[in-house]
Design a protein around this motif. Sequence first.
Motif, PDB file in Angstrom:
ATOM      1  N   THR A 111       0.869  -1.022  -0.001  1.00 48.68           N
ATOM      2  CA  THR A 111      -0.173  -0.135  -0.035  1.00 48.68           C
ATOM      3  C   THR A 111       0.881   1.318   0.012  1.00 48.68           C
ATOM      4  OG1 THR A 111      -1.801  -1.218   1.037  1.00 48.68           O
ATOM      5  CG2 THR A 111      -1.697   1.027   1.240  1.00 48.68           C
ATOM      6  N   LEU A 112       0.655   2.145  -1.113  1.00 52.00           N
ATOM      7  CA  LEU A 112       1.659   3.082  -1.324  1.00 52.00           C
ATOM      8  C   LEU A 112       1.535   4.074  -0.255  1.00 52.00           C
ATOM      9  CD1 LEU A 112       3.592   4.028  -3.738  1.00 52.00           C
ATOM     10  CD2 LEU A 112       1.686   5.487  -4.337  1.00 52.00           C
ATOM     11  N   ALA A 113       0.503   4.370   0.270  1.00 54.28           N
ATOM     12  CA  ALA A 113       0.375   5.424   1.474  1.00 54.28           C
ATOM     13  C   ALA A 113       1.166   5.069   2.715  1.00 54.28           C
ATOM     14  CB  ALA A 113      -1.187   5.638   1.757  1.00 54.28           C
ATOM     15  N   LEU A 114       1.383   3.887   2.940  1.00 57.76           N
ATOM     16  CA  LEU A 114       1.969   3.117   3.962  1.00 57.76           C
ATOM     17  C   LEU A 114       3.708   3.152   3.630  1.00 57.76           C
ATOM     18  CD1 LEU A 114      -0.075   0.362   5.504  1.00 57.76           C
ATOM     19  CD2 LEU A 114       0.133   2.761   5.937  1.00 57.76           C
ATOM     20  N   ASP A 115       3.963   2.625   2.538  1.00 52.68           N
ATOM     21  CA  ASP A 115       5.225   2.189   2.061  1.00 52.68           C
ATOM     22  C   ASP A 115       6.093   3.395   1.755  1.00 52.68           C
ATOM     23  OD1 ASP A 115       4.663  -0.440   2.496  1.00 52.68           O
ATOM     24  OD2 ASP A 115       4.700  -0.931   0.323  1.00 52.68           O
ATOM     25  N   ARG A 116       5.220   4.556   1.277  1.00 51.93           N
ATOM     26  CA  ARG A 116       5.998   5.572   0.897  1.00 51.93           C
ATOM     27  C   ARG A 116       5.983   6.845   1.778  1.00 51.93           C
ATOM     28  NH1 ARG A 116       6.875   7.067  -4.806  1.00 51.93           N
ATOM     29  NH2 ARG A 116       8.306   8.862  -4.731  1.00 51.93           N
ATOM     30  N   HIS A 117       5.057   6.814   2.619  1.00 54.10           N
ATOM     31  CA  HIS A 117       4.848   7.996   3.361  1.00 54.10           C
ATOM     32  C   HIS A 117       4.989   8.086   4.934  1.00 54.10           C
ATOM     33  CE1 HIS A 117       3.963  10.204  -0.316  1.00 54.10           C
ATOM     34  NE2 HIS A 117       2.920   9.324  -0.793  1.00 54.10           N
ATOM     35  N   ARG A 118       5.103   6.819   5.385  1.00 49.36           N
ATOM     36  CA  ARG A 118       5.094   6.710   6.921  1.00 49.36           C
ATOM     37  C   ARG A 118       6.319   6.082   7.603  1.00 49.36           C
ATOM     38  NH1 ARG A 118      -0.308   3.544   9.240  1.00 49.36           N
ATOM     39  NH2 ARG A 118      -1.409   5.652   9.167  1.00 49.36           N
ATOM     40  N   VAL A 119       6.600   6.794   8.703  1.00 43.42           N
ATOM     41  CA  VAL A 119       7.624   6.084   9.563  1.00 43.42           C
ATOM     42  C   VAL A 119       7.056   5.963  11.038  1.00 43.42           C
ATOM     43  CG1 VAL A 119       9.770   6.964  10.689  1.00 43.42           C
ATOM     44  CG2 VAL A 119       9.292   7.624   8.508  1.00 43.42           C
ATOM     45  N   TYR A 120       7.650   4.800  11.476  1.00 42.99           N
ATOM     46  CA  TYR A 120       7.130   4.275  12.587  1.00 42.99           C
ATOM     47  C   TYR A 120       7.873   4.495  13.783  1.00 42.99           C
ATOM     48  CZ  TYR A 120       2.994   1.767  10.597  1.00 42.99           C
ATOM     49  OH  TYR A 120       1.836   1.652  10.052  1.00 42.99           O
ATOM     50  N   PHE A 121       7.489   4.918  14.928  1.00 42.40           N
ATOM     51  CA  PHE A 121       8.489   5.139  15.957  1.00 42.40           C
ATOM     52  C   PHE A 121       7.704   4.554  17.214  1.00 42.40           C
ATOM     53  CE2 PHE A 121      10.801   9.031  15.308  1.00 42.40           C
ATOM     54  CZ  PHE A 121      10.385   9.436  13.741  1.00 42.40           C
ATOM     55  N   HIS A 122       8.629   4.516  18.363  1.00 43.44           N
ATOM     56  CA  HIS A 122       7.820   3.950  19.633  1.00 43.44           C
ATOM     57  C   HIS A 122       7.286   5.097  19.906  1.00 43.44           C
ATOM     58  CE1 HIS A 122       7.448   2.836  23.669  1.00 43.44           C
ATOM     59  NE2 HIS A 122       8.139   1.532  23.279  1.00 43.44           N
ATOM     60  N   ILE A 123       5.702   4.860  20.526  1.00 39.79           N
ATOM     61  CA  ILE A 123       4.888   5.844  20.931  1.00 39.79           C
ATOM     62  C   ILE A 123       5.444   6.748  21.831  1.00 39.79           C
ATOM     63  CG2 ILE A 123       3.821   4.350  22.653  1.00 39.79           C
ATOM     64  CD1 ILE A 123       1.191   5.750  21.525  1.00 39.79           C
ATOM     65  N   THR A 124       6.368   6.136  22.848  1.00 38.52           N
ATOM     66  CA  THR A 124       6.892   7.087  23.943  1.00 38.52           C
ATOM     67  C   THR A 124       7.991   8.180  23.230  1.00 38.52           C
ATOM     68  OG1 THR A 124       6.762   5.248  25.231  1.00 38.52           O
ATOM     69  CG2 THR A 124       7.609   7.153  26.189  1.00 38.52           C
ATOM     70  N   ASP A 125       8.451   7.652  22.117  1.00 36.37           N
ATOM     71  CA  ASP A 125       9.652   8.438  21.613  1.00 36.37           C
ATOM     72  C   ASP A 125       8.953   9.758  20.887  1.00 36.37           C
ATOM     73  OD1 ASP A 125      11.491   6.857  22.448  1.00 36.37           O
ATOM     74  OD2 ASP A 125      12.165   5.719  20.549  1.00 36.37           O
ATOM     75  N   LEU A 126       7.983   9.118  20.016  1.00 29.21           N
ATOM     76  CA  LEU A 126       7.380  10.354  19.309  1.00 29.21           C
ATOM     77  C   LEU A 126       6.571  11.309  20.146  1.00 29.21           C
ATOM     78  CD1 LEU A 126       6.990  11.404  16.344  1.00 29.21           C
ATOM     79  CD2 LEU A 126       4.823   9.923  16.095  1.00 29.21           C
TER      80      LEU A 126
END
Lengths: 422, 503
Positions: free
Chosen positions: B286-301
């Motif tokens: 899914t382009l929206a996820l593969d191209r536009h997303r970065v996952y962090f640890h919730i506490t870090d973000l």
Amino acid sequence: MLALRIGWRSFVRHRRRSAITLSAIALGLAMMLFFVGMGTDSHAKMADMGIRLGSGHVLVEAKDYPSEQSPEASFTRYEEVVRRAESLEEARVAAPRLSASGLVTAGAKSTSVFVVGVDPTREPRASSIAAPEARVAGSFLTPSANRRFENAPGDAYLGNSLATHLGVEVGDRIVITVSPVDADNPKSAAFQVVGLFETGIEDLDRSQVQIDLTDAQKLLNVEGSVTQVAVLLGDLDATDGVTAALARELVSRNELVVLPWPAVLKELHDAIVLDDVGMYLMMAIIFVIVALGIFNTVLMSVTERTREIGVMMAIGTSRWRVFSSVLAESAVLAIASTIVGLALGLAGHLAMAHYGIDVTSFTGGQDYEISGVVLRGRIYSRLSFDVVAEWTLVVIGLVIASAIYPAYRAARLEPVEAMRHV
Amino acid sequence: MRLWGIAKRNLGRNRRRTVVTVVALAFGMSLCIATFGLTDGLSAQMIHSLTRLDLGHVQVHSKEFVEDRELSAKISRPSEIVDEARRLPHVIGASSRIYGFGLLSIRGKSAGVELIGVRPDTEKSVTELSNQLRAGRDLPKAATPWPARRALTAQEQALDQALTERAVRSALDELDELDELDSTPEIALPGADIPPGARAEEEHPAEKEPAGTTETDLNDSRDRSAELSRILSPRPTRPLPVLLGSGLADVLDAGVGSKLFVSAPTPDGFTETAFAKVVGVFHTGTLALDRHRVYFHITDLAHLLHSEGQAHEIALLVDASENAPGVAAVLASQLSADLIVRPWDEIRPEIGKMIELNDVSTTIMVFVIFFVASLGVVNTMLMAVFERTREIGVLRAIGMSRGRIVGMILAESALMVALATGLGVAGGLGLDYLMVTRGVDLTSFTGGLSLGGVGIRPVIYGAITPKGVLIPVVVLATICFLASLYPAVRAARLEPAIGMRET
């Protein structure tokens, strides 16, 4: 000739049976023409929409842009590319663009966007985003050269959903932040919202910002460069010709690549091909069923006439003649049914070419996104003579082919045994 | 019942014709069932991609977040809602998330992205992102150590005051100069030209030194500002671990181990910066996820965005996608009214619509195919009736009622259809089985498609559903019954005397 006469006679002998077989074949051909006609137009519309939402029919990019997708891979002397492309007869306009991803901020709200620097005079003719039809508020960009003060904020043209999201309207200021080429730190500049667009593709309406090419070049530290030149043509079918012609013209600049739209909009092209494959598969199922029906009818007609054929052979009719007379029967069936099928199919085509079908009526008004485009509005049937002739011949061939086995069986009958058949 | 016996005998009388007709019907049936298997598989894949890679089945948001994705509209006490949700029947998992936007850069390349913070331990019970990793590993369970902020001492506050005043003064001087020039300056975003890692001017946007100050003076006050801002907003002790989508990794030319610079505006109006280190690269299609997303640890973000302990979204996984609306309704009744609880098909209505549309078009195709096939049945039955004109005449003469004649012909066609259905269903389920176990590999055609913004893998697996078998069976039976009425009525209409005279 005799074979044809015999064929005709056996065809009309069982009027009702022949009529039913005939209607199955005619229906098959008519459906085929209908699906091909509607498919051609919907696929052309999908391709056209994809092309107008960004790629153009033919795209000239720096060789490493397709893999890098960043302003690092930009090229200079683009005016030459634009000039050469626009001198081609099939080309309508060639639009230079400089794209980069960035961040736009308005007050406390911000979001990631795709910033595209465009030529304000050419872009409205090259893309449906910049075209007046997509504009829901304000106006398009004014060239930065016409600006009163050199340092005044540049114009920005954004998607309606993006504006709603940022809470800005025409006249408001936004700040665009990008990572300039060859610099470590992000760079920001203020812009003034001059207009809003709405394409119906949420992804674009939510994330695209167009600014003047010169402003974009300044912001990204790549003065005199662009990432692509999109060439719009008058005719979709001219794509391959123009791609080749441009590649020849630009052969001296081997840092560039010339790409036709299917290479750029790969997903869309795949979806179109897959849709075609699905349609042909369904028609193949129908034609196999029709062929089995023809096989059955002709076989019946041969079995019924076993005695008659025996007599014919006893008085000296050759096996080849018997064979061809059965094939002739199917030929009569084929011709009669293609005439009916063509009449039906072309009538449907004319009606559909005139009235068309509103695609959104199937989706209950919802937009149906397929690989980045939305099919919208009315679809009109489109058929060329070649396509009609091709499918007519396919159907005639199919009908005759289904009769080969029954004809072979008839020709193998032994006269003495056949005559004893009740 | 004698009728069925007669029908069976009649079908056997012209075996080849019966076989060809049955084969045609069975062929149509098998392929219709297989088409349904494929469409249902595609629908299941779309729902799966949507719910198991991104949304979950049910989501909770605050009203403002749903209405205009207002990042300051957070859910307070998300962990209580998560606990509450987990206690509901059908709920398998629940996890909270936080969102933001930012600019990632590495070696001169950059990309504007959506930042999402998840709790790696509970997120696993909702989405399967950790199974989609192409390289590297999942986010670490523990958050990155981050020194606590503290308030400024009186002495530091005085210094801050002095620095701010000086900065304001010099800014005003600058403005005066500009007025003379009669032009508007390019507005710089606060903090835009700060070296990575430092965050001096954000808290005090005007703290820029005028050109007139000496070099040492300028450096000194910059350093002091930086010092002060680190007290108010300390840096993490090491780069924040993140997961990148495959498309984003390609664009940035980054991979596992790459160090990225993140700059993100916070809901309270500052721009925060930090270094991040890629620990894994995922690929969902899914382009929206593969191209536009970065996952962090919730506490870090949450730290980075000044939103500690808060969340924008709570995603729930339930045991079956059909149970989502029920769970959403129950949860909504337990939570306060300013929270919105929605099942996946309400969050993305176009996907549900699209699946419905696929079903409708497959059903239409089944009708068209069987309509054509039924013409073959009409022909076969008509032939069978005309061959037996004499026989039927005799049957009528010895007293068989018209109704029984109709019944006899209908029984004959019913038997044929039953035979075709048996063979067709067996063939169709066989094809379904192949598609379920092996999948239809379209990799030679395409590298992946998207429908409604949801990525479709190039290998499509079929799905066997009761509906996918029932619709073709019922449609075929109905159409063939209608198609044999005409031959049956014709047979019943025969006058005994005329019928018998026929040879």
